[in-house]
Scaffold this motif. Sequence first.
Motif, short mmCIF file in Angstrom:
data_model
loop_
_atom_site.label_atom_id
_atom_site.label_comp_id
_atom_site.label_asym_id
_atom_site.label_seq_id
_atom_site.Cartn_x
_atom_site.Cartn_y
_atom_site.Cartn_z
N GLY A 181 -11.01 15.83 -5.16
CA GLY A 181 -10.20 14.69 -4.76
C GLY A 181 -10.92 13.79 -3.79
N VAL A 182 -10.50 12.53 -3.77
CA VAL A 182 -11.01 11.52 -2.85
C VAL A 182 -9.83 11.01 -2.04
N GLN A 183 -9.91 11.11 -0.74
CA GLN A 183 -8.82 10.71 0.14
C GLN A 183 -9.26 9.53 0.98
N VAL A 184 -8.48 8.47 0.95
CA VAL A 184 -8.73 7.28 1.75
C VAL A 184 -7.49 7.03 2.58
N SER A 185 -7.63 7.00 3.88
CA SER A 185 -6.48 6.83 4.76
C SER A 185 -6.83 5.89 5.89
N ALA A 186 -5.81 5.17 6.37
CA ALA A 186 -5.93 4.28 7.53
C ALA A 186 -4.82 4.66 8.49
N ALA A 187 -5.17 5.36 9.53
CA ALA A 187 -4.16 5.90 10.44
C ALA A 187 -3.47 4.83 11.26
N ALA A 188 -4.18 3.75 11.60
CA ALA A 188 -3.59 2.74 12.48
C ALA A 188 -3.79 1.33 11.94
N GLY A 189 -3.86 1.18 10.63
CA GLY A 189 -4.07 -0.16 10.08
C GLY A 189 -3.67 -0.22 8.63
N ASP A 190 -4.08 -1.28 7.98
CA ASP A 190 -3.75 -1.52 6.57
C ASP A 190 -4.86 -1.00 5.66
N LEU A 191 -4.48 -0.72 4.45
CA LEU A 191 -5.43 -0.32 3.40
C LEU A 191 -5.34 -1.35 2.28
#
Length: 271
Positions: A181-191
Amino acid sequence: MDRSTNLDIEALKMTREQYILATQQNSLPRIENPQLYPVGIYGWRKRCLYFFVLLLLVTMIVNLAMTIWILKVMNFTVDGMGNLRVTKKGIRLEGISEFLLPLYVKEIHSRKDSPLVLQSDRNVTVNARNHMGQLTGQLTVGTEGAVFGHSVETPHIRAEPSQDLKLESPTRSLIMEAPRGVQVSAAAGDLKATCRKELHLQSTEGEIFLNADIIRLGNLPMGSFSSSPSSSSTPRQTIYELCVCPNGKLYLSPAGAGSTCQSTSNICLWS
């Protein structure tokens, strides 16, 4: 008689020879006070010889002094030169060093608990070649970031604090693959994901799950539907129904008492 005659003849011969020898000795010139010619180098030749010997001695002394000075300045020892030390395991280099030509080494290690810093006024390029000399991998670090000539395998990519991380392929595609799997996350902003043509979200065996309080699909085409003749007193349509064409295209249809997708399905013929 004969014997005495022979003796007289021999005596005469001896007397004659003695006379001739005496006459020759008297006729030879006698040299008195002979001149002696000295053997050696004298005069200006001797002075020139002494000058050249002195010049050669001074040159040797200056050459020896320069050699000792170079050895002292360059810090030549039996173990190496300056910060460069020759050990049993290889060459050990301490401090800051500058390489003007290509450097070919098998391994480069820093000192224990110390970082390894490679610095250049322009770019730092690291090439990997096979046994035939062909380029198999390349890493270039410049002012705009790192440029990889081939695929990259790394467990972590991180930008500096307060700096943006940008992955870019100017002329080709950018592919990220992982078996689990590939995980892309933005904890404090926009994606954000933008493209010029089409954006495909595809799952071959699973589902595409969108989990959010509000899901907005902008710029969807609007289908037209009218259940009664229009009049000026008709309220403005504010509720719409989301419809899907057989090819997967989404469009909006004015909501009614029942589904209005069939009535406005002519929009699917435009796509």
